[in-house]
Design an enzyme around this catalytic site. Sequence first.
Site, PDB file in Angstrom:
ATOM      1  N   ASP A 115       0.871  -1.166   0.000  1.00 20.11           N
ATOM      2  CA  ASP A 115       0.000   0.000   0.000  1.00 20.11           C
ATOM      3  C   ASP A 115       0.921   1.233   0.000  1.00 20.11           C
ATOM      4  O   ASP A 115       2.107   1.132   0.326  1.00 20.11           O
ATOM      5  CB  ASP A 115      -0.937   0.002   1.211  1.00 20.11           C
TER       6      ASP A 115
HETATM    7  C1  BGC Z   1      -4.924   3.462   0.076  1.00 17.60           C
HETATM    8  C2  BGC Z   1      -5.058   2.428  -1.011  1.00 17.60           C
HETATM    9  C3  BGC Z   1      -4.977   3.106  -2.363  1.00 17.60           C
HETATM   10  C4  BGC Z   1      -3.668   3.857  -2.454  1.00 17.60           C
HETATM   11  C5  BGC Z   1      -3.484   4.565  -3.772  1.00 17.60           C
HETATM   12  C6  BGC Z   1      -3.710   4.341  -0.113  1.00 17.60           C
HETATM   13  O1  BGC Z   1      -3.747   5.422   0.751  1.00 17.60           O
HETATM   14  O2  BGC Z   1      -4.859   2.827   1.333  1.00 17.60           O
HETATM   15  O3  BGC Z   1      -6.272   1.749  -0.888  1.00 17.60           O
HETATM   16  O4  BGC Z   1      -5.104   2.162  -3.376  1.00 17.60           O
HETATM   17  O5  BGC Z   1      -3.628   4.825  -1.429  1.00 17.60           O
HETATM   18  O6  BGC Z   1      -4.342   5.617  -3.909  1.00 17.60           O
END
Ligand code: BGC
Length: 779
Positions: free
Chosen positions: A281
Site C-alpha cells: 500500500d
Molecule cells: C490506500 C489504497 C490506495 C492507495 C493509492 C492508499 O492510501 O490505502 O487503498 O489504493 O492509497 O491511492
Amino acid sequence: MRRRLLSLILIWIFISTSNLYAQVRSPQLGKNSVAEVIAAMTTEEKARLVVGMGFVFPHPSLQTEEDRNTPEKVLGAAGRTHAIPRLGIPSLTFADGPAGVRINAVRGRDTSHTYYATGFPIATLLASSWDTDLVSRVGVAMGSEVRDYGIDILLAPGMNIHRNPLGGRNFEYYSEDPLIAGKIAAAFVKGVQSNGVGTSIKHFAANNQEFNRFQSNSIVSERALREIYLKGFEIAVRDAQPWAVMSSYNRINGIPASERSDLLTTILRGEWGFKGIVMSDWWGGTDAILQMQAGNDLLMPGTVLQTQAIIKAVNEGVLSKKTLDQNVEHILNMILQTPSFRGSKYSDQPDLKANADIARQAATEGMVLLKNDNGALPLASPGKIALFGNASYDLIAGGTGSGNVNKKYVISLDQGLLNARYRIDESFRKSYLRFMDEQKEKRPKVDAFRLPPPIAEMAVDANQLEQLARDADAAVLTIGRNSGEFADRKVDNDFNLTATEQTLIQNVANAFHGKGKKVVVVLNVGGPIEIASWRSSVDAVLLAWQPGQEGGNAVVDVLTGKVNPSGRLATTFPMSYSDVPSAKTFPGKELPGVAPSGLNPFGDKPSESTYDEGIYVGYRYYETFGVKPAYEFGYGLSYTKFSYGNLKLSSDKFLVVTASVPVTNNGKVSGKEVVQLYVSAPKQGLSKPALELKAFAKTRLLKPGESQTISFTLSPKDLASFDPASSSWIVDPGAYTIKVGASSSQIKRSASVNVAKQIVVQKSQKLLAPTVSLKELNP
Ligand code: BGC
C-alpha cells in the site's frame, strides 16, 4: 541541397541501425524469455523496477528529478512503474478504486475533453445484492473504463472484513463474513479482468481500522486470521487469480504485513497458488529490504531512498540477487499480460451512458428494505412527496479518499423523484439548497482527501411542517453519513443520530401521522447506524447505502416499486454500539514511544488493537451469544413473500453433499429471494459459532406463484475449521445441521448430515502466530 539530403539520410541510417544494434544486443521482454531479460538487467534497473513512481505528495524530495519530470500518462492515477526501454519493459499505470476509476476529470486547462468515470455504488451495497452475476457485470463495466482510459491495474476490490461498524473504510469493503467477501470479490475480479486489465485485491490483511493506520498492530489469533481475516482473500485468489494483491499498512502480530513472508509467500503463493505480484500500500512498511525478502514484489508509490537501499543491500550481500530476481520475475510475468505491454490503443471515451445504466441497476439490487409497516411502500404514484433531510438534496454517492470517483454528476433524491414525475414543494426545496450552500461556505476547508465536517440538519418550523403535511401524500426523510480514509467513524453523532436528526424525525412523524400520512426514512450511509431508538416512529426504512452517481434514480426505482427490493444485509445492524463484540477493543490504544523509521507520512503513533473476540465477528457473535441485533445478518424485506419447500440432501453421510430447496413467490408482485445456507457444527473439538454461512444464491426474478429450486454443493473444505494446535483445516466428526433460510435467524428448513470420522482437509504450519497471549472470547 542534395548534399544536405544525403547527410540527413546518412544520419537517419546511423540512428536507426544503432537503435537496432542496441535492441539486438539486449534481450527484449516478450521476444526473449523472462530469464534472459533478468540476466541482462543491471542491479540499478532491477531496483528501479521493484520501486514504483508517480505520486509526489507528500514527499516530493523522495522522487528523482527524472521521475518528477516524466509526464503522467493518465492524470490523477495513483501510481506507475518505471519503464526500461532498452529491454522493452513499459511503464504501467495503476488507478483506484472500488467504486470506479479515480483519475482527474480535467487535464490542465484543456476542458475540451473530460475524463469522468462512472461512480458505481459502494462495495458494501454490491455485497448486499448477494448476486455474483450482477457484481461480475459491474466489474465488466468498471474494467471497460480501466481499459478505455489506458490503465493497467485497478486498485480494487477492497475486501477487508467489517470487524466493527465504525471502520472508516468499511464502505469500500463487502461484509462481516468472509464467504460473501470472497465470492463477491472473485466475481468482481473476473469481471474487471475480462477486459484484459488487472485488479489488485486489498488490503492484505487484518486491516480493519483507520486509526493510526500506518502504525497500528492487529493482534489476532491464528484461527481468527485463517477463518475470518484471510479466508475472503483465499477465496478470491483461488477462484479468480487477481493480477495483484496489495499488502496492508498495519502490523500483524508485531510485524508489518508487507514484511511478513509467512503471509505473502508461504500462505499466499505456497498454500493458495497465487501467481501475480504483491504491491505495498502507498508508503506502507518500514524497511524496503525486509519487504523484498518477504515477497512484497513492488513498493508503491516508491521513493529514491528505497531504490538506493535495495542497490546497497545487493552490493553488500544483505539482499540476495536471487530474492530480488524472484520479485523482478513476478513483475515481468505480470507486465506481459498488460495493455501497456501489448501496446493496446485506448479511446479515452468509455461508454459512460451504458455504464450509468449498470450503476443504477446495481444500486437498486443492493438496497435493503429494513422496515415496511402496513404497505407504506411502494409509494402511490404519481403523488406529491415532502422531502426532508440534507442528504435528500445532496445525496452521498460514495465515500471519500481513494474510494472516491470523479464522476460527472450525482442524481439527488429530489431529482430522482422529479425524473419519475413525482411532485415536490419547490420553495421548500429551494430553502434546503440555500441552507446547504450557506453551511458549506462556513465549513473549514480540508484537502481533497479528507472529509469536511457534516452539516447539521436544517430546522423546519412547525407551521411549515403543518403545511407540508397537508399538501403532500407522504414524507420521505433521508439520513446521510459519510466516511473515508484516515479516520474511523464515531459513536456520538455518527453511529448514533444527532440531536437535530432525532428532532427532525420526531417532528415529521408527528405532523404526517397527525394527518394519516406515511413517513419513509432513507438511509444514505456507508455502514450501520443506530436504528432501534427511532424506528417505531416511522412507517418504512430503506437502506439505500451510498448508491453511486445514479443514486437518486435508483432509490426512487425501489421506493416506487419499479424494482422490488432484494438486497439483504451482509453486515449486522446492532441494537446499540455497546453490543458490538469489538466495541471495547476498537480501534485500540496508542502505545508510548515514537513510530519506528520508515516513511510514516502522516505522523501516526504506534498503537495496537487486540482482536479478542476471535472468530466471533458479526453474526457469528450475535447468534452464538444470544445478543439480538436491530437487523440481523442476511435480513431484508421484499414487496412480495417467499416460501421454502422441503430441503433435500443427496446423502445423510458426509463427504460431498448436495442440498436443494424449492423457493416459491407467494405474493402479488415479481421478486427475487436470497437463499442462504448455514451450517451448525457439532459441539465437540474446536469451539464453533452457532451457525456459519456456507453458501448462498439469489433466485431469478420470480413471478407470483413461480418457483425455483436452488442447489448447493458442500465439500469437506466448506465445513473445515482451522485448528491452531495442529495448524490444519479439519472437519470434526459428528452431526452437522444444514440450515436453509432467509437470514441468520430466519431458518426455514434444516436437515442433518453425519461425518463419521475426523477429516484433515489441509495441513499447514505454525504461521502468523501472536507473540503475546490472547484471551479470546469463547462461548
Ligand atoms: C490506500 C489504497 C490506495 C492507495 C493509492 C492508499 O492510501 O490505502 O487503498 O489504493 O492509497 O491511492
